[in-house]
Write an enzyme that holds these catalytic residues in place. Structure first.
Site, short mmCIF file in Angstrom:
data_model
loop_
_atom_site.label_atom_id
_atom_site.label_comp_id
_atom_site.label_asym_id
_atom_site.label_seq_id
_atom_site.Cartn_x
_atom_site.Cartn_y
_atom_site.Cartn_z
N GLY A 1 -13.76 -21.34 -7.92
CA GLY A 1 -14.98 -22.12 -7.75
C GLY A 1 -14.97 -23.05 -6.57
O GLY A 1 -15.85 -23.92 -6.45
N THR B 1 5.02 10.12 8.75
CA THR B 1 3.80 9.32 8.59
C THR B 1 2.73 10.03 7.79
O THR B 1 1.84 9.38 7.22
CB THR B 1 3.24 8.94 9.97
OG1 THR B 1 3.02 10.13 10.74
CG2 THR B 1 4.21 8.05 10.72
N GLU C 1 -15.86 -20.86 -0.37
CA GLU C 1 -16.82 -19.80 -0.66
C GLU C 1 -18.12 -19.86 0.13
O GLU C 1 -18.69 -18.80 0.46
CB GLU C 1 -17.11 -19.78 -2.16
CG GLU C 1 -15.92 -19.29 -2.96
CD GLU C 1 -16.06 -19.49 -4.46
OE1 GLU C 1 -16.19 -18.49 -5.18
OE2 GLU C 1 -16.02 -20.64 -4.90
N CYS D 1 0.81 -1.22 0.00
CA CYS D 1 0.00 0.00 0.00
C CYS D 1 0.84 1.27 0.00
O CYS D 1 0.40 2.30 -0.49
CB CYS D 1 -0.95 0.01 1.20
SG CYS D 1 -0.21 0.47 2.78
#
Length: 1295
Positions: free
Chosen positions: A1058, A256, A1239, A51
């Site tokens: 799947g 920061t 899932e 990030c």
């Protein structure tokens, strides 16, 4: 006056201890962060930086120094930090420890690593080193932490896979209350667990120049930028006045703020962290004096140690605990937070708000006037220009015995999230009478730029009784009139209600506890979040299948906890080039001209590729029939790729990508939502759905009651920490090797081959592991790989393309939003006879290969119910967004929520409990589904009833009702849903190549991709079970090596997805092993006959190899339709969730979740239970937290990073999470009797939203709001509060 030249004569080397080694960097680059240095220059690839905002924690390292806090000289304090934000130059004289310095697989694991591995706290593994470092750092600083400190310790770390439960379980063994803590702690350890003690800061002794004795000035210059470490306040003033600083100067403490806002342009960075006058936190008789470079953690430590000195300190400390997270608080200064608030009015600073209420004063020094000083309040400070201004001290005064201090904050999640609105109140009053003895201080943040005081309200309350109802009414009237919200800050409707809620909470909290009416106490004394716990349950498996069905840690778990697991971006190639996409900054326009001249003029830029250039080079620009790799003439969405910059470094490529000039014409307002598409009549008419089963028209005529409503779902970003990326390496004979972070190597091979006009034999795709995927890398990885391949083939150089998180979120696509209009026909007893669904899907600007296919919604529409009549009509909205794509349980999750909402609505109208309605219509043995799938055995009712009993659902429903009767402002709800998922094997081909070497070692090349789901260990268990059957002591599956997936072996296979990949891959491995077994059995029988017992595995293989037995086999598994219908099998589960909703804020606390899933005879129950936990928490994010916000004019996604997009943190998971696999189950149709796990649990998180809906419905009844309470996803704090119907101050009372 000394100038810069004098400064430059000082120390120019950055020296620090790194994992026990003293390192020195001459003239370090002031712009380089510590993380880049560690990865690029030192080859320490354990930390990841997905990030680069300090928002995910994957880059966490430990920094040790006596300069932290108020420690005595040479007594180190250990602080975890975000290495993606920490400048390299700032660690001079410190000790840096990365995950590689904690423990290794070769020299031994540290107990933290060992425990995390044993607890199965790592799935994809991308976040794991950061988790390890956060816990290791806590133990280094505090060998016996409390359970609360352990739980707080990972506030700054995100995990998308595990749901945090196994991580917290692992780390809680180190708490002072754990029976394992003494044997597993780090007391006495200064390094790893192998006996090697690295050079640490305790050992520096007389090395004062390194360890912070007499610090010298430090000056580092590179690329026109200079870093200067100031060592005194007078020197700082001189530096700020220096004429050489005219190119721009910025004072740096923790750096920061760059994780939120791009830093101001500055050629000179001045490190103020070692200025003695600025670093102290001092306790005096009347106040705490906070130095201008003291960190938030420094302040928190002092507050905690002096908690009884002022009644303001406990609430201040509690609020600071919710500011950012440990990695930021450890190095971010209190003063820096206030400066950020000064510079950026849209920054809703918690510190600024609570400090203004605490009547903090700032002592400022003015460099331009040679250090003259003045003391100002915060409001004056926020209006000032800060040119040449130094915050010397912050004065935090004590309160008196009459002081009461209250503060409030609402954010999108519990921790590591900025405030949407905050408030702080300071009242001095006679507690017996409630009369204010001086004007109170009332401050709100998020109303306007900078916190604002309610001066007129304060003046009104002076001398008045705050316990008086009429005083409250009048005060709120004044408050609401003087607090006028700036619409530019957003969410004005929600904030206006919060304004009243905070004020009411604050006024109610002023009353003595015994005088607050019992039904209102929850508004004030709502219990703080407790330590979360969890339970897991599964049976012992089947001894006949062992090691299959036994719990094992993942094959790469040890590599992941040590940071040794290699991901795509961890491999370096000599002479490689780096690339960055050039993307559109509008959402709907024609491209007139793309001019890369300025970019190509930048030093280090090698090439620019676009649709025009690759056409000239003979390449194909189509990723699919619907999608261009680079837009040629038309921009269809913001963030669409227009071209590719190739340069000698990633930094140069990033900078140059912003220098490409693009001219647009015919720009149009973007179509962003389904509602926009309706207005514009923008649809994909060629795809849709029109399904009928039975006759809903006739059923509606015969129904006792007709219920109609609508519900919607939103976007969800996959938030795989490893963003989309590729590395392409040209080889001899015009070949290309492609490393791709993909779930679909065969598709990458096909698309790259088509793009380059090369046969597939020239393209090899390799995938070892993927750092998170969840469906995003089935199709969306293709265009990234193709763009990279163009550059590599054209330039005949290795080229790397790694998307930053913002580009990944803007360009790649997400889960599709849906809008459903439903109509239900039911009998009075609750029996549902018909459901009609009109469903709209926000598809994006084009299709993502075969997604979405709305007819797949038909697969999921029945959920777990036998309903005789169905109608489904589906329409696909064409919008100016990137193509929506698969995300964990696509179609299944949304359809479950939409149909279950219709059932909830029906039950509410009929005044029947929803669980009773559900049980009435569930499938039973022998039923056929609406798609003619036979259910020879159907255990959904058994699962539902079992969970009802184990979760004490009936009793807890009564408790919830009693709670709601006794509490006005906090309501509880409990919800329960079943789920059905299908195992689809038809035409899903998987292959495996199994090799046994003469020494008995085994390797497997499979076609599935390890994305964190435990595929590798499962197929190793299958191989060990099959091959070990001929030997005396069997085979340890963790001794089997699983090779990276490569299209050399995995040719023409399907994607990993799947939920059935583990089964299919296991089937292929089993096929290969059975081929080998036939050859080995002859040898084994001879050895057994000769020796009277089975041979050992090594004896068997040595003998077979000596006779030149072929010990290699290629297996393949490709099944057709199931024997009972299109699907191989169906499986069911159930989930029950209880929540608590603060109706005054919309905040939701998930109290308890019980999950039960039928996994058949699980191949590995430890892995499958982890899938249950992780999928459920990911579902909580979808249903309760995560939302996309767009700029309506440009089409830009505003929530394109960790600052605005908030998946669940470790403090958003259930306080009590109980996950179980159905015992004594099996599956005659599955591979080795197993079923999927990845899932189905995701859909069970809908039970949380239905629980919230019921809590909100109870509130609406309380508030006199009539009608059914509909609640769409996501049920964010804003949506929940607005749904509750709390709208005006007349509801507030003190009696």
């Amino acid at each position: 006056m000394p100038g810069m030249d004098e400064v430059e004569e000082n120390e120019t080397q950055v020296r620090f201890v790194l994992n026990g080694e003293l390192v020195s960097v001459e003239n370090a680059d002031p712009r380089q962060c510590l993380g880049d240095y560690l990865r690029q220059d030192r080859g320490l690839k354990g930390l990841q930086m997905p990030c680069r905002q300090g928002g995910c924690g994957a880059c966490t390292v430990l920094v040790s120094s006596p300069e932290f806090g108020s420690a005595a000289a040479n007594a180190p304090v250990h602080r975890i930090v975000n290495s993606c934000l920490r400048p390299l130059c700032s660690v001079d004289g410190m000790v840096v420890t990365t995950v590689e310095g904690v423990g290794t697989t070769k020299k031994g694991l540290h107990p933290v690593q060992e425990q995390l591995m044993q607890s199965n706290g790592s799935q994809c593994g991308f976040c794991t080193p950061g988790m390890v470092m956060s816990m290791y750092g806590l133990l280094k600083d505090n060998p016996n932490p409390t359970p609360q400190q352990v739980e707080n310790g990972i506030d700054g770390n995100l995990c998308r896979c595990t749901g945090y439960r196994p991580i917290l379980d692992a780390f809680q063994t180190f708490s002072c209350e754990s029976t394992q803590s003494k044997s597993r702690g780090c007391e006495g350890r200064s390094g790893g667990c192998d006996g090697r003690v690295p050079l640490d800061i305790e050992e520096c002794g007389s090395r004062r120049e390194l360890c912070g004795g007499e610090l010298t000035k430090l000056t580092c210059s590179k690329g026109g930028h200079t870093w200067i470490r100031a060592t005194s306040l007078s020197q700082l003033y001189k530096l700020l006045r220096s004429t050489k600083c005219s190119g721009g100067v910025r004072m740096v403490r923790g750096n920061t703020t760059t994780g939120i806002y791009p830093p101001p342009k500055a050629k000179v960075l001045i490190d103020i962290s070692r200025v003695p006058e600025l670093t102290k936190v001092t306790v005096t008789q009347s106040q705490i004096v906070i130095g201008g470079a003291a960190t938030i953690t420094d302040l928190m430590v002092v507050l905690e140690n002096n908690i009884d000195l002022s009644p303001t300190f406990p609430p201040l400390l509690a609020h600071l605990q919710r500011v950012a997270h440990p990695q930021v608080r450890n190095v971010g200064s209190v003063a820096g937070n206030l400066v950020l608030c000064n510079l950026h009015g849209d920054f809703t600073s918690d510190i600024a708000t609570i400090f203004m209420a605490a009547e903090v004063r700032l002592r400022l020094g003015m460099a331009d006037t040679f250090g003259t000083e003045e003391t100002v309040g915060l409001w004056e400070f926020f209006q000032m220009s800060l040119q040449g201004v130094v915050i010397i001290e912050i004065h935090l005064p004590y309160g008196t015995y009459q002081t009461q201090f209250k503060s409030y904050k609402v954010a999108l999640r519990k921790v590591n999230a900025h405030a949407l609105l905050n408030a702080a109140f300071k009242f001095d009053m006679e507690k017996s009478t409630g009369v204010c003895t001086r004007p109170p201080v009332i401050v709100y943040g998020g109303v306007k730029p900078h916190p604002v005081r309610a001066y007129r309200t304060e003046a009104f309350l002076d001398g008045k009784c705050c316990y008086n109802q009429e005083v409250l009414r009048q005060a709120y009237s004044i408050l609401s009139s003087e607090m006028v919200f700036d619409p530019a800050l957003g969410r004005t409707g929600y904030k206006a209600t919060l304004l009243a809620s905070f004020f009411y909470k604050g006024m109610l909290a002023l009353r003595p506890p015994g005088s607050v009416p019992p039904r209102m106490r929850s508004a004030v004394f709502n219990e703080e979040r407790q330590i979360s716990t969890g339970q897991v349950s599964f049976d012992e498996g089947d001894p006949a299948l062992y090691p299959v069905s036994k719990p094992y840690s993942k094959s790469s778990a040890a590599l992941q906890v040590t940071g040794e697991a290699v991901y795509l971006d961890d491999v370096d190639y000599a002479g490689e080039l780096h690339s960055t996409l050039v993307v559109a900054t509008v959402a709907s326009a024609q491209i007139k001209h793309i001019d890369p001249t300025r970019a190509l003029a930048k030093k280090g830029v090698v090439s620019f590729l676009s649709a025009a250039s690759i056409a000239a080079d003979g390449y194909c620009n189509l990723a699919s029939e619907d999608e261009e790799v680079f837009a040629s003439t038309q921009v269809k969405y913001y963030g669409q790729a227009l071209g590719l910059i190739v340069a000698t470094s990633k930094e140069i490529a990033d900078a140059a990508s912003k220098l490409v000039d693009v001219t647009y014409t015919d720009q149009k307002p973007p179509i962003l939502t389904i509602e926009d598409a309706m207005t514009a009549d923008s649809w994909f008419s060629e795809r849709g759905a029109d399904f009928k089963y039975g006759s809903t028209e006739e059923a509606f005529k015969e129904a006792d009651v007709i219920i109609e409503g609508e519900v919607s779902t939103g976007h969800q970003y996959h938030f795989h920490l490893e963003t989309q990326r590729a590395l392409c390496i040209p080889g001899e004979d015009h070949t290309l090797k492609v490393y791709s972070s993909t779930q679909n190597p065969s598709l990458i091979q096909h698309c790259v081959g088509v793009g380059l006009n090369k046969p597939q034999q020239k393209i090899e795709v390799v995938v070892k592991r993927v750092g998170g995927a969840y469906g995003a890398k089935i199709y969306r990885s293709t265009a990234v790989a193709m763009a990279c391949s163009y550059a590599a083939d054209k330039l005949q150089k290795p080229v790397r393309l790694v998307l930053d998180i913002a580009t990944n979120m803007q360009s790649v696509g997400a889960r599709s939003p849906y809008l459903c209009k439903y109509k239900v026909g039911a009998q009075k007893d609750g029996l549902i006879k018909a459901i009609q669904l009109l469903i709209y899907n926000n598809t994006g600007a084009h299709f993502d290969f075969d997604y979405p296919a709305m007819d797949t919604l038909v697969v999921w529409m029945d959920c777990a119910y036998k309903i005789p009549n169905w109608t489904l009509v589906g329409k696909l909205a064409k919008t100016n967004l990137p193509a929506m794509t698969y995300m964990r349980g696509p179609g299944f999750v949304e359809m479950l929520f939409m149909v279950e909402t219709a059932i909830e609505h029906t039950a509410t109208v009929l005044n029947i409990r929803p669980d009773i309605v559900r049980e009435m219509i569930m499938y039973v043995d022998g039923d056929r589904t609406h798609q003619n799938q036979l259910l020879p055995t159907c255990n959904v009712k058994h699962i539902f009833a079992t969970l009802k009993k184990s979760s004490d659902y009936e009793q807890r429903m009564q408790q919830v009702e009693e709670f709601n009767i006794n509490n006005q402002w906090v309501k509880r709800g409990i919800g329960m849903v079943p789920c059905k998922f299908v195992g689809y094997y038809d035409s899903q081909a998987h292959t495996a190549l199994v090799n046994i070497y003469p020494d008995g070692s085994i390797s497997i090349h499979g076609s599935g991709v390890e994305v964190g789901q435990g595929l590798d260990i499962k197929i190793a268990q299958v191989a060990a079970m099959a091959l070990g059957s001929l030997s005396k002591n069997g085979i340890n599956p963790q001794d089997i090596r699983i090779f990276p997936t490569t299209t050399i072996v995995a040719n023409n296979t399907v994607s990993t997805g799947g939920s059935v990949t583990s089964e299919l891959a296991a089937g292929a491995v089993l096929d290969a092993c059975n081929q080998i077994l036939k050859k080995l059995k002859v040898v084994a029988d001879k050895l057994e006959n000769a020796n009277g017992e089975k041979p050992t595995w090594v004896e068997l293989i040595n003998t077979a190899a000596a006779s030149f037995t072929d010990l290699q086999a290629r297996g393949r598994f490709c099944a057709g339709p199931g024997k009972d219908g299109a699907f191989e099998y169906l499986a069911f589960g159930a989930g029950a969730t209880e929540v608590e909703v603060d109706c005054l804020t919309g905040e939701v606390k998930v109290l308890r979740s019980d999950l039960l899933l039928d996994c058949g005879k699980s191949l590995n129950p430890a892995v499958d239970i982890g899938q249950v936990q992780g999928a459920y928490v990911q579902g909580l994010g979808y249903f309760l937290h995560e939302e996309f916000l767009f700029d309506r004019d440009s089409g830009k996604l505003l929530t394109d990073g960790t600052w605005e997009y908030k998946p669940p943190s470790s403090k958003d998971i259930p306080l009590d999470l109980r996950a179980s696999l159905l015992e004594n189950s099996g599956n005659s149709s599955g591979v080795l009797r197993s079923k999927f796990s990845g899932e189905p649990p995701y859909g069970l998180a809908a039970s949380a939203l239905f629980a919230v809906r019921r809590a909100v419905a109870a509130a609406r009844t309380e508030f006199g709001v009539n009608g059914y309470c509909s609640l769409s996803a996501p049920a964010t704090v804003e949506n929940v509060m607005l749904a509750a119907g709390l709208s005006n101050s007349s509801m507030f009372n003190l009696k």
